[in-house]
Design a protein around this motif. Sequence first.
Motif, PDB file in Angstrom:
ATOM      1  N   VAL A   1     -37.106  14.684 -15.484  1.00  0.00           N
ATOM      2  CA  VAL A   1     -38.381  14.071 -15.870  1.00  0.00           C
ATOM      3  C   VAL A   1     -39.174  13.685 -14.617  1.00  0.00           C
ATOM      4  N   VAL A   2     -38.509  13.027 -13.663  1.00  0.00           N
ATOM      5  CA  VAL A   2     -39.177  12.615 -12.426  1.00  0.00           C
ATOM      6  C   VAL A   2     -39.631  13.842 -11.634  1.00  0.00           C
ATOM      7  N   ALA A   3     -38.745  14.811 -11.462  1.00  0.00           N
ATOM      8  CA  ALA A   3     -39.062  15.992 -10.651  1.00  0.00           C
ATOM      9  C   ALA A   3     -40.183  16.814 -11.264  1.00  0.00           C
ATOM     10  N   GLN A   4     -40.130  17.036 -12.580  1.00  0.00           N
ATOM     11  CA  GLN A   4     -41.102  17.927 -13.207  1.00  0.00           C
ATOM     12  C   GLN A   4     -42.461  17.269 -13.414  1.00  0.00           C
ATOM     13  N   PHE A   5     -42.490  15.997 -13.806  1.00  0.00           N
ATOM     14  CA  PHE A   5     -43.781  15.334 -13.961  1.00  0.00           C
ATOM     15  C   PHE A   5     -44.466  15.135 -12.606  1.00  0.00           C
ATOM     16  N   SER A   6     -43.684  15.043 -11.536  1.00  0.00           N
ATOM     17  CA  SER A   6     -44.248  14.899 -10.201  1.00  0.00           C
ATOM     18  C   SER A   6     -44.451  16.253  -9.524  1.00  0.00           C
ATOM     19  N   ARG A   7     -43.972  17.322 -10.159  1.00  0.00           N
ATOM     20  CA  ARG A   7     -44.055  18.684  -9.621  1.00  0.00           C
ATOM     21  C   ARG A   7     -43.334  18.813  -8.278  1.00  0.00           C
TER      22      ARG A   7
END
Length: 455
Positions: A416-422
Amino acid sequence: MALVLILLLLVACIVFSTTKLKLHPFLALLGAALLGGFAYQMPLLEIVKTINSGFGGILGYIGIVIVLGTIIGVILERSGAAITMAETVIRVLGERFPTLTMSIIGYLVSIPVFCDSGFVILNSLKNALAARMQVSVVAMSVALATGLYATHTFVPPTPGPIAAAGNLGLESQLGLVIAVGMLVGSITALAGWLWANRFLKQDDHQLLEEAPSELLADGVDFAELKARYGQLPSATQAFAPIFVPILLICMGSVAAFPGKPLGDGLLYLTLNFLGQPVAALLVGLAIACTLLKGADKRQHFHDQVVSGIASAAPILLITGAGGAFGAVLKATPLGDYLGQSLSSLGIGLFMPFLVSAALKTAQGSSTVALVTTSALVAPLLAPLGLDSEMGRVLTVMAIGAGAMTVSHANDSFFWVVAQFSRMKVTTAYRAQTMATLVQGITGMISVWLLSLILL
């Protein structure tokens, strides 16, 4: 030992395939889940069944939240509400310590809200603040994530700490658990904030796959972007789609608290229903619709929903694949092996910490690590010298510190953190995974120091 070695090799395969081979994380995680099933000698017919149940299970818990949160984020961004939020926060809190501001917001929000839901809800605010203050979105993302993570593992009414307290006989002492948890949580949040600051001056172009939003797109001037929206929404209109759901989740947590402070009648049922993240975010989406501009608001809303779903789709797939990988690991003897190996060490508070950290790292879920370790440790409190009220409270804290250590590829929050922050996968390991390691060790040292004073 072979069980642990297999886990390390699987994680190494995920990192190598996503960074060097440029394989999409969705396929890398599914491949790791499949390889893990074979390597751990699971029954052949159970491997795919476990992958399917793990994929569906995690999406059943967080999937709709991700979609609704993404749609709300798109509306907030395209209506100019995100800009209003950034300007308001800066006006109230100043702009000297942007990451500290984000960390404090996360620390407070995650007391009643699951950390992954909190990150989804606050993502637009984080992006707007990063753009307005011209700081690294990676630093802001890690500050928010670690702030959320701190109270998620230490402070009831989050289910993990509540279950751990119950397993250790502290049902009637939740107030004490909350007080100590907020103290230890604040120290770990501070550690996460300091780690996030390491990325403040780094170039996001080298750390991200792409800009997380148009607010952070290359070459976009914030003043020009602000002028492009014309009349911006008021602060109340801008914040309502985020903080009304948070308030509803808070009220739902209070209603469900042991002792039923609001009774068990209509008020309890209403707040319990609206306090579910999906219901709360539906209310937030309805409020966000008041921000729509233009003559054809129905078409405008349709376009925003389509855009939100398109943005959420890859996040859903990767999060689900992470859940599948975690489910395969949970179905192996790895957790039992680590629990039995470490429980015999007899090293006081460090024993529950190590067991919890091993379980967290092996299977990905902080809640599972908290519940499993507390059940395993409960009969051992007397031999460990922790069979007192404060000893039990500090044991919950030690388990919570272990349940932070570490968040990586088998943890839905990591994705969630990695993908929402790209973030690139390598960036996520350097920034988010290492931050949780720093937090866990800091939390355990804090608990140990408290034990020298209180025990």
